[in-house]
Write a protein that holds these residues in place. Structure first.
Motif, mmCIF file in Angstrom:
data_model
loop_
_atom_site.group_PDB
_atom_site.id
_atom_site.type_symbol
_atom_site.label_atom_id
_atom_site.label_comp_id
_atom_site.label_asym_id
_atom_site.label_seq_id
_atom_site.Cartn_x
_atom_site.Cartn_y
_atom_site.Cartn_z
ATOM 1 N N CYS A 4 0.820 -1.223 0.000
ATOM 2 C CA CYS A 4 0.000 0.000 0.000
ATOM 3 C C CYS A 4 0.849 1.266 0.000
ATOM 4 C CB CYS A 4 -0.913 0.034 1.221
ATOM 5 S SG CYS A 4 -2.178 -1.232 1.225
ATOM 6 N N THR A 5 1.927 1.250 0.750
ATOM 7 C CA THR A 5 2.707 2.468 0.919
ATOM 8 C C THR A 5 3.819 2.636 -0.108
ATOM 9 O OG1 THR A 5 4.167 1.370 2.504
ATOM 10 C CG2 THR A 5 2.260 2.542 3.405
ATOM 11 N N THR A 6 4.253 1.557 -0.724
ATOM 12 C CA THR A 6 5.380 1.643 -1.652
ATOM 13 C C THR A 6 5.058 1.096 -3.038
ATOM 14 O OG1 THR A 6 6.872 1.379 0.230
ATOM 15 C CG2 THR A 6 7.817 1.060 -1.947
ATOM 16 N N HIS A 9 2.303 2.864 -5.223
ATOM 17 C CA HIS A 9 2.787 4.179 -5.661
ATOM 18 C C HIS A 9 3.832 4.031 -6.761
ATOM 19 C CE1 HIS A 9 0.710 6.548 -2.632
ATOM 20 N NE2 HIS A 9 1.002 5.595 -1.771
ATOM 21 N N ALA A 10 4.720 3.054 -6.619
ATOM 22 C CA ALA A 10 5.766 2.835 -7.626
ATOM 23 C C ALA A 10 5.158 2.409 -8.956
ATOM 24 C CB ALA A 10 6.761 1.789 -7.130
ATOM 25 N N ARG A 12 2.193 3.226 -10.133
ATOM 26 C CA ARG A 12 1.594 4.425 -10.729
ATOM 27 C C ARG A 12 2.665 5.350 -11.286
ATOM 28 N NH1 ARG A 12 -0.623 7.477 -6.423
ATOM 29 N NH2 ARG A 12 1.453 8.341 -6.369
ATOM 30 N N ASP A 13 3.689 5.610 -10.487
ATOM 31 C CA ASP A 13 4.741 6.535 -10.901
ATOM 32 C C ASP A 13 5.504 6.047 -12.136
ATOM 33 O OD1 ASP A 13 3.980 8.129 -8.777
ATOM 34 O OD2 ASP A 13 5.669 7.522 -7.490
ATOM 35 N N ILE A 18 -2.121 1.117 -12.089
ATOM 36 C CA ILE A 18 -2.711 1.942 -11.040
ATOM 37 C C ILE A 18 -3.643 1.078 -10.212
ATOM 38 C CG2 ILE A 18 -4.603 2.774 -12.512
ATOM 39 C CD1 ILE A 18 -4.187 5.531 -11.041
#
Length: 71
Positions: A4-6, A9-10, A12-13, A18
């Motif tokens: 959830c935290t890493t 996000h990675a 998506r980035d 997503i």
């Protein structure tokens, strides 16, 4: 927790995909997750992945949730 935290996000980035939480509209309780992964934006191709909590299975939650990123 790291997913959830890493990881999400990675993904998506990097443009790989997503992820979205599936929550109850009234209680905001987490019911599952749906997302796109291994996305090829040039070909407009992606895998849809999901999971739903046992207490909401059989209610069409996964079907409804996969329609949103598919559109």
């Amino acid at each position: 927790m790291a997913w959830c935290t890493t990881t999400a996000h990675a993904m998506r980035d990097s443009g790989d995909g997503i992820q979205f939480a599936i929550t109850d509209a009234d209680t905001k309780r987490l019911m599952g997750q749906v997302g796109l992964k291994k996305t090829d934006w040039r070909a407009l191709v992606s895998e849809v992945g999901y999971w739903v909590s046992p207490w909401v299975r059989g209610r069409g939650i996964a079907v409804e949730a996969t329609r949103t990123p598919a559109h």
